[in-house]
Motif scaffolding. Structure first.
Motif, short mmCIF file in Angstrom:
data_model
loop_
_atom_site.label_atom_id
_atom_site.label_comp_id
_atom_site.label_asym_id
_atom_site.label_seq_id
_atom_site.Cartn_x
_atom_site.Cartn_y
_atom_site.Cartn_z
N UNK A 366 0.86 -1.19 0.00
CA UNK A 366 0.00 0.00 0.00
C UNK A 366 0.90 1.24 0.00
N UNK A 367 1.70 1.38 -1.04
CA UNK A 367 2.64 2.48 -1.08
C UNK A 367 3.91 2.14 -0.33
N UNK A 368 4.75 3.14 -0.16
CA UNK A 368 6.05 2.92 0.48
C UNK A 368 5.93 3.16 1.98
N UNK A 369 5.24 2.24 2.66
CA UNK A 369 5.00 2.40 4.09
C UNK A 369 6.15 1.85 4.92
N UNK A 370 6.39 2.49 6.04
CA UNK A 370 7.18 1.89 7.11
C UNK A 370 6.25 1.85 8.30
N UNK A 371 5.65 0.69 8.53
CA UNK A 371 4.56 0.57 9.48
C UNK A 371 4.95 1.05 10.87
N UNK A 372 6.11 0.63 11.35
CA UNK A 372 6.51 1.00 12.71
C UNK A 372 6.71 2.51 12.85
N UNK A 373 7.29 3.14 11.84
CA UNK A 373 7.54 4.58 11.92
C UNK A 373 6.24 5.38 11.87
N UNK A 374 5.32 4.96 11.00
CA UNK A 374 4.03 5.64 10.94
C UNK A 374 3.29 5.48 12.26
N UNK A 375 3.31 4.27 12.81
CA UNK A 375 2.66 4.03 14.09
C UNK A 375 3.28 4.89 15.19
N UNK A 376 4.60 4.99 15.20
CA UNK A 376 5.28 5.79 16.21
C UNK A 376 4.86 7.25 16.13
N UNK A 377 4.76 7.77 14.92
CA UNK A 377 4.34 9.16 14.75
C UNK A 377 2.95 9.39 15.31
N UNK A 378 2.02 8.49 14.98
CA UNK A 378 0.64 8.65 15.43
C UNK A 378 0.54 8.53 16.95
#
Length: 385
Positions: A366-378
């Motif tokens: 689903x695009x160029x996701x880095x799941x852990x980094x996105x989660x950390x930001x949120x």
């Protein structure tokens, strides 16, 4: 502004790994942060010591779940006590739908000021879409894997962020040559990797068929090498159930060798789960097996589950069988070994399977996701809300 206070809860091996990754991403973003949590070996490896043991929650199936219901309630109470005593700004509840729902409800009732984030939601697109409403009434933010999940939550007003599939965000490529060298396996030898599961119920119900198939494969050609890699949390149970397996196979329980073993393998026999996406990422052809109790299976097939297949690679491929699945009565050593031997004696067939898995894998991105980094930001945003 005071340092953010975060609390992570993970009850199973896959959630424990994801929690560790998100915690590391949080620490990379913010040096001054308080983090505590409940989890297992992965969280412990980065200094998060769990105040309670949640290993009893690694169950599979409806009847197994009912057997530990009282334990789940007791642990949910204990988890809520630990969370409230720590007084975090945000609690991150990782995977494990039923247990995390109980924890969230208890925290919400006793400490409504604590923000609740669910990391990975229930598969509402495959079964029981009504859970979307339940989750929306309980937590403040959902971090989900797929865009297809968002419309289920929008009508209920739950803030939702797509992080992508965590397995696809793990940029750690295995070193197959190093694994073979470390275990004395020649480059020319065919290597079959067995991944028998991470839950006690999987070692009981799935592992016998996978190990039996591996033995047939080994007996058909003694030069073939078999590596069996049970999850660390069930290693003792596996050893007790299969005391003689080391006589004809290499057994590794070292989490650090996980991706190296996958990269080294010509073929994997795997219990259904997150590991299938990880195998696809390493380019390893696979065969999947799964068995649960018959009451659970009947209810799932008759009332709950809306898909024909259980492996995500197959589901995203218009619910067609890209990865062979041997489920319930089809989960027998003979059937699994026959398919494996067909591939192992036909290099072209193995190559075709590898290519088919890569096409299916591309549909999961689903695009160029880095799941852990996105989660950390949120999570940090929620802490500052």
């Amino acid at each position: 502004m005071s340092a953010p206070r975060l609390y992570f809860v993970a009850a199973e091996a896959s959630g424990d790994l994801l929690a560790r990754e998100v915690i590391e991403a949080v620490r990379a973003r913010v040096a001054d942060v308080h983090i505590a949590g409940i989890g297992g070996a992965e969280m412990a490896s980065i200094g998060i010591q769990s105040p309670i043991d949640v290993s009893a929650l690694s169950v599979l199936g409806l009847l197994e779940g009912l057997k530990v219901y009282a334990t789940a309630v007791r642990l949910a109470d204990a988890a809520a006590d630990a969370i409230i005593a720590d007084a975090p700004d945000v609690v991150v509840l990782v995977d494990s739908w039923g247990f995390m729902l109980r924890v969230a409800q208890r925290v919400r009732a006793r400490a409504p000021g604590i923000r609740l984030v669910k990391l990975i939601g229930p598969q509402v697109w495959a079964t029981r879409p009504g859970r979307a409403k339940t989750l929306a009434a309980t937590v403040d933010h959902l971090l989900c894997m797929h865009e297809i999940e968002v419309p289920y939550y929008e009508p209920h007003g739950l803030k939702t962020t797509v992080v992508g599939n965590p397995a696809l965000s793990r940029h750690e490529w295995g070193d197959g040559a190093a694994f073979r060298k470390a275990h004395g396996i020649s480059e020319a030898a065919q290597l079959v990797l067995v991944l028998p599961g991470s839950r006690p119920s999987e070692i009981k119900r799935v592992a016998p068929a996978l190990v039996g198939a591996a033995r047939i494969i080994k007996d058909s050609d003694p030069d073939r090498q078999v590596v069996i890699a049970p999850a660390a949390g069930v290693a003792a149970q596996f050893s007790e159930a299969f005391p003689d397996v080391s006589e004809w196979a290499t057994v590794t329980v070292n989490p650090g060798e996980r991706y190296d073993a996958m990269a080294a393998a010509d073929l994997a026999l795997a219990c259904s789960g997150t590991v299938t996406s990880e195998l696809a990422m390493q380019g390893t052809p696979m065969i999947v097996a799964y068995r649960t109790g018959w009451v659970t299976w009947a209810l799932a097939r008759g009332l709950l589950y809306q898909k024909t297949h259980i492996t995500l690679l197959n589901i995203v491929s218009d619910d067609t069988e890209i990865v062979p699945e041997f489920v319930q009565t089809k989960q027998t050593p003979d059937l699994i070994a026959a398919r494996a031997l067909n591939w192992l004696t036909d290099p072209a067939a193995l190559a075709e399977q590898r290519a088919a898995q890569q096409i299916a894998l591309s549909r999961m991105r689903e695009g160029d996701h880095d799941a852990a980094d996105i989660a950390a930001r949120v999570v940090l945003e929620e802490a500052r809300a």
